[in-house]
Scaffold this motif. Structure first.
Motif, PDB file in Angstrom:
ATOM      1  N   THR A   1     -12.071   8.005   4.507  1.00  0.00           N
ATOM      2  CA  THR A   1     -11.722   6.761   3.812  1.00  0.00           C
ATOM      3  C   THR A   1     -11.535   5.620   4.807  1.00  0.00           C
ATOM      4  OG1 THR A   1     -10.346   8.189   2.496  1.00  0.00           O
ATOM      5  CG2 THR A   1     -10.293   5.892   1.936  1.00  0.00           C
TER       6      THR A   1
ATOM      7  N   SER B   1      -9.880   2.457   1.791  1.00  0.00           N
ATOM      8  CA  SER B   1      -8.464   2.176   1.616  1.00  0.00           C
ATOM      9  C   SER B   1      -7.792   2.175   2.958  1.00  0.00           C
ATOM     10  CB  SER B   1      -7.837   3.226   0.707  1.00  0.00           C
ATOM     11  OG  SER B   1      -6.438   3.109   0.773  1.00  0.00           O
ATOM     12  N   ASN B   2      -6.579   1.755   2.916  1.00  0.00           N
ATOM     13  CA  ASN B   2      -5.745   1.760   4.091  1.00  0.00           C
ATOM     14  C   ASN B   2      -5.178   3.169   4.271  1.00  0.00           C
ATOM     15  OD1 ASN B   2      -3.731   1.001   5.921  1.00  0.00           O
ATOM     16  ND2 ASN B   2      -4.041  -1.078   5.137  1.00  0.00           N
TER      17      ASN B   2
ATOM     18  N   TYR C   1       0.843  -1.209   0.000  1.00  0.00           N
ATOM     19  CA  TYR C   1       0.000   0.000   0.000  1.00  0.00           C
ATOM     20  C   TYR C   1       0.869   1.247   0.000  1.00  0.00           C
ATOM     21  CZ  TYR C   1      -3.945  -2.929   1.387  1.00  0.00           C
ATOM     22  OH  TYR C   1      -4.914  -3.872   1.435  1.00  0.00           O
TER      23      TYR C   1
END
Lengths: 83, 325
Positions: free
Chosen positions: B283, B254-255, B210
């Motif tokens: 997010t 998302s991360n 990521y």
């Protein structure tokens, strides 16, 4: 030995069950893998005093909580706990 | 001395000497930025993941629950739960056992929510990236506001009628929770350096892809988007940037570690800090997959209220960061 994969029906729980089956195959002798899920899984988690899923339980003792992608690591944890 | 100077040295050497790229060109700039940031973050992550592995070993969530339920806290439990949420990772996979376990031990619903709100917003990997890319001051303000959002959100949600809005099965199950139970994986006093190290490496390895993608995109923006590209349209005086960033981010999932490097590059190019942070928080803190699982625990009304409170909180933090930084 009896190996339980305890979950709540989440995808990670199912995945851990599949991996544990293969880990048990590698251990070979005398292993029985059970998948405890949904309501029964919840009940089992509470009995064990756990709040995270999935959990790997060997002969009634918690071997691991959470997910682990490596079959060898799962195997090692099972053997360690069954000692 | 700059702790990260060696990493700058390595990336300079790699880009200008080994690859023979011309100093100051877009490609060299981007690549240099990419190598330096990746190395720096990799190093910081390894260190913090190691420390966190130790903390988690001694303080699993099962223990935190017992601690919170052990006595009357007179409101301090909100702060404690939110702070524990910050250091404990929470996978929405565990939502059901989490609610049953907390409510079953007699922990109030508001305190449970305080934990649930802060846990995804503040985590050690995000803290490392923020500190490395935005500096300590902003990071501390961010962590404190994440905890404060958990406390205030928890206080607001403590007013709901548990019987009406929490799934009946969950409540039945929680009646059977034995609060005095000791987890059988209770750590012994022995030190487990090897175990922590393995865990730290495993966690870092999981996050690193990521980070590479995030830093890569960030580096591309850094090298190719002209300076102050966003300034005319998105300056911090434009009030609508924060709500827009929040709303756009809710369906995305998302991360945090993937989003933060992109945020940094955008902020350098003129995107307001508050909007960038609101985007990141929405997010990681609010997501559709999470909502689907939480639906098994609570009514639509409570779920909507929970998302509403967190969304508004994120926007307030966004505006505050715009004013402060």
């Amino acid at each position: 030995m009896t190996i339980e994969v305890v979950g709540t029906g989440c995808p990670t729980c199912k995945q851990l069950y599949a991996l544990t089956l293969r880990a048990a195959e590698r251990i070979g002798s005398e292993t029985k893998v059970e998948y405890v899920s949904e309501a029964a899984g919840m009940k089992r988690l509470m009995e064990l005093g756990l709040m995270r899923s999935p959990a790997l339980v060997v002969n009634g003792k918690v071997a691991m909580v959470g997910f682990e992608p490596s079959i060898d690591a799962i195997k090692e944890k099972i053997l360690e706990t069954s000692k | 001395m700059d702790l990260f100077a060696p990493f700058q040295g390595i990336s300079d050497w790699l880009v200008y000497n080994v690859l023979q790229l011309e100093k100051g060109s877009h490609l060299a700039d981007s690549l240099n930025f990419f190598v330096y940031d990746s190395l720096k973050i990799l190093f910081l992550l390894l260190v913090i993941n190691y420390i966190m592995a130790i903390i988690r070993y001694y303080l699993p969530i099962e223990k935190i629950r017992l601690f919170l339920a052990s006595r009357k806290w007179y409101g301090l439990d909100y702060v404690l739960a939110a702070s524990f949420g910050a250091i404990t990772p929470f996978c929405s996979c565990s939502s059901i056992p989490f609610f049953v376990g907390f409510l079953g031990t007699g922990i109030p619903i508001g305190v449970t929510f305080a934990f649930l709100i802060t846990s995804p917003l503040v985590n050690e990997a995000a803290v490392v990236l923020l500190a490395g890319l935005f500096g300590w001051k902003l990071t501390i303000v961010y962590v404190l506001s994440g905890i404060l959002l958990g406390v205030i959100g928890g206080l607001i949600l403590s007013k709901v009628n548990v019987r009406k809005h929490i799934n009946a099965d969950i409540l039945t199950l929680s009646k059977n929770v034995r609060s005095n139970i000791e987890s059988s994986e209770n750590p012994t006093a022995k030190l487990a350096w090897g175990l922590w190290w393995r865990e730290a490496i495993q966690l870092t390895r999981k996050l690193f892809p990521y980070i590479l993608i995030g830093v890569g995109l960030g580096a591309a923006i850094h090298g190719y988007v002209p300076q102050s590209f966003f300034e005319q349209t998105l300056h911090s005086g434009a009030w609508w940037t924060v709500p827009l960033a929040t709303i756009v981010a809710v369906p995305l999932y998302s991360n945090a570690v993937g989003v933060i490097p992109i945020m940094q590059a955008l902020v350098i190019k003129g995107v307001p800090v508050g909007a960038a942070f609101a985007f990141m928080m929405a997010t990681v803190g609010l997501s559709l997959p999470e909502a689907l699982i939480l639906k098994k625990v609570m009514s639509y009304k409570l779920l909507a209220l929970y998302f509403g409170v967190v969304t508004i909180g994120i926007m307030i933090i966004g505006y505050m960061l715009n004013i402060l930084f």
